[in-house]
Design an enzyme around this catalytic site. Structure first.
Site, PDB file in Angstrom:
ATOM      1  N   PHE A 111       0.810  -1.227   0.000  1.00 30.67           N
ATOM      2  CA  PHE A 111       0.000   0.000   0.000  1.00 30.67           C
ATOM      3  C   PHE A 111       0.835   1.265   0.000  1.00 30.67           C
ATOM      4  O   PHE A 111       0.358   2.328  -0.400  1.00 30.67           O
ATOM      5  CB  PHE A 111      -0.976  -0.001   1.186  1.00 30.67           C
ATOM      6  CG  PHE A 111      -0.440   0.585   2.460  1.00 30.67           C
ATOM      7  CD1 PHE A 111       0.249  -0.184   3.371  1.00 30.67           C
ATOM      8  CD2 PHE A 111      -0.637   1.939   2.747  1.00 30.67           C
ATOM      9  CE1 PHE A 111       0.736   0.364   4.544  1.00 30.67           C
ATOM     10  CE2 PHE A 111      -0.153   2.493   3.924  1.00 30.67           C
ATOM     11  CZ  PHE A 111       0.544   1.703   4.828  1.00 30.67           C
ATOM     12  N   LYS A 112       2.100   1.163   0.427  1.00 33.02           N
ATOM     13  CA  LYS A 112       2.942   2.359   0.494  1.00 33.02           C
ATOM     14  C   LYS A 112       3.088   3.039  -0.878  1.00 33.02           C
ATOM     15  O   LYS A 112       3.323   4.233  -0.961  1.00 33.02           O
ATOM     16  CB  LYS A 112       4.341   2.016   1.024  1.00 33.02           C
ATOM     17  CG  LYS A 112       4.387   1.244   2.330  1.00 33.02           C
ATOM     18  CD  LYS A 112       4.120   2.113   3.515  1.00 33.02           C
ATOM     19  CE  LYS A 112       4.491   1.518   4.875  1.00 33.02           C
ATOM     20  NZ  LYS A 112       4.237   0.123   5.129  1.00 33.02           N
ATOM     21  N   ASP A 113       2.957   2.263  -1.954  1.00 33.71           N
ATOM     22  CA  ASP A 113       3.059   2.840  -3.295  1.00 33.71           C
ATOM     23  C   ASP A 113       2.012   3.938  -3.524  1.00 33.71           C
ATOM     24  O   ASP A 113       2.259   4.876  -4.269  1.00 33.71           O
ATOM     25  CB  ASP A 113       2.838   1.762  -4.373  1.00 33.71           C
ATOM     26  CG  ASP A 113       4.037   0.828  -4.526  1.00 33.71           C
ATOM     27  OD1 ASP A 113       5.185   1.296  -4.403  1.00 33.71           O
ATOM     28  OD2 ASP A 113       3.804  -0.372  -4.787  1.00 33.71           O
TER      29      ASP A 113
END
Ligand SMILES: *Cc1c(COP(=O)(O)O)cnc(C)c1O
Length: 462
Positions: A111-113
């Site tokens: 999810f960091k993307d």
């Protein structure tokens, strides 16, 4: 829109200066001076918007006066153009009471993307329009580093150094960071755990002289832009569920640094009618203990199957505490210095009741995590990664009958095959991940020694 520090000792700043500052100069975290509130009518109008359109609407409230709309638009469409799903963060229905929001369709499969692809574009933009030197420095438990490196690799005017705990990230995470061969990337692999890495980084950012001299910029979720980018998918997920305005929508979030779940808290403050915000953690359960007892006290570090949540000091907790204390910077500062001296903070009475109204929390045990992966594979043919499995276990614990839950899938299972293999399930790797195993690695292994790390940084940033 102006931004201030939770500790009250920084002059108000604009959006771009807030992004550049990262950690506030007084040791606090930057927050908007006033939280914009979205009316229920506006929210309904947003129902038909794409992820990108929604992103633009939300950010306009925060950046309007500083970034021209067309510039912002270009950054947003470039950032999400290379996601593997056209919806960016697609919502999958698992059964009548559960949806999963897949946040792992970006370049590094976590999810960091979502926030860091945008942040890479934003830093690049700031470097161009302001002529600022951008030297990114960050610590990672695995996913942030990979996503941040992908966000800025090869970009002009930007250098990035990421510290990760040596041998304590998954193989795929390590490969995603270290197989990048662009010269603006430095990987330091530190003999220690994530909290050790984060501590060094925090000290360097707190040293204003060093920070200024080397133009250090943050990509951790202490940076407000990450929090804001993450609020977008809370709105998006809610709006994807038909009739959500008449349902009780709970959101369960696999949590470590409290960044993702804080974005949910902010979305709720902005008027998104989320029923329960559920904090899912693993055996490193500082947040669960806080919600159950009112005591916030870092415990001892435990390695688990969900390494991106193996965190004892949840940086963004300070932002929540600030709002819990009614935005009182003096009280907040007193609590934070108490944490420094006593090693813990306790809230009781009214404040504690408020905490329990704001969150439910569950620390999921290792075995329960694996059991959950097995169960969902068998019953629904849906393979969960171990972080998402913690989120699902917490949803099962807290979502009442008649309520609708959204659990965030924070990573693709292929990133954590070490844990998946223990369940006996064999998975096929996406081609992008298989290809990593063929590439040479670039990293420098260093002792957990601040002086040595500083020497490496000086040589790299120049
Ligand atoms: C970073 C991460 C988390 C924890 O998110 P926070 O914002 O630190 O709470 C959970 N799951 C995965 C897969 C992650 O990479």
């Amino acid at each position: 829109m102006e931004y201030i520090s939770t500790r009250g000792n920084v002059e108000a700043r604009g959006f771009i200066d807030t992004v550049l500052m990262g950690l506030a100069d007084d040791g606090g975290l930057m927050v908007p001076f006033k939280t914009p509130v979205i009316s229920p009518e506006t929210l309904e109008e947003w129902r038909s918007l794409s992820f990108q359109e929604l992103f633009l609407e939300i950010f306009s409230y925060y950046t309007n006066d500083e970034i021209p709309y067309e510039d912002l638009k270009e950054m947003v469409y470039t950032s999400y153009g290379n996601f593997r799903a056209p919806e960016v963060t697609p919502l999958r229905k698992i059964n009548d009471s559960l949806h999963v929001l897949e946040l792992f369709h970006g370049p590094t499969f976590a999810f960091k993307d979502v926030a860091l692809q945008f942040m890479g574009e934003l830093y690049s933009y700031i470097s161009k329009v302001r002529g600022e030197i951008i030297h990114i420095l960050g610590a990672t438990s695995g996913d942030t580093g990979a996503a941040a490196i992908q966000g800025v690799r090869g970009k002009e005017g930007i250098k990035i150094c990421i510290l990760h705990p040596h041998g304590k990230v998954s193989k795929v995470q390590e490969l995603q960071m270290t197989t990048v061969d662009d010269s603006n990337v430095l990987n330091l692999s530190v003999e220690g755990n994530f909290d050790d890495c984060q501590k060094v980084i925090k000290e360097l950012f707190a040293d204003l002289d060093f920070k200024g001299r080397y133009h250090l910029r943050a990509i951790n979720s202490i940076n407000f832009v990450r929090i804001l980018a993450q609020t977008v998918y809370y709105f998006y997920a809610y709006l994807q569920i038909e009739g959500s305005d008449e349902k009780k929508i709970n959101i369960s979030v696999p949590s470590g640094n409290f960044g993702n779940i804080f974005s949910g808290y902010l979305a709720k403050k902005m008027g998104l009618p989320i029923n329960k915000l559920i904090i899912a953690t693993n055996e490193n359960n500082i947040l669960e203990r806080f919600v159950l007892t009112g005591e916030y006290k870092p415990g001892s570090f435990t390695g688990t199957y969900s390494p991106s949540m193996d965190i004892q000091v949840a940086s963004n907790f300070e932002r929540y505490l600030y709002y819990l204390l009614d935005e009182d910077t003096v009280k907040l500062s007193a609590y934070m210095s108490q944490l420094q001296t006593d090693g813990k903070i306790t809230v009781d009475g009214e404040l504690f009741n408020q905490v329990q109204a704001d969150f439910a929390a569950l620390g999921v045990k290792n075995q329960q995590c694996l059991d959950t992966i097995g169960k969902y594979e068998q019953e629904y043919g849906y393979l969960l990664d171990p972080h998402t499995a913690c989120g699902i276990a917490a949803y099962e614990a807290f979502s009442g009958s008649g309520e609708t839950a959204i659990t965030f899938a924070t990573a693709h299972p292929a990133k954590f095959d070490e844990a998946i293999a223990l369940t006996g399930i064999k998975q096929d790797f996406p081609a992008q991940i298989s290809a990593l195993f063929e590439k040479p690695q670039h990293m420098t292994v260093v002792e957990h020694d601040k002086a040595e790390i500083v020497r490496q940084l000086q040589a790299f940033y120049g």
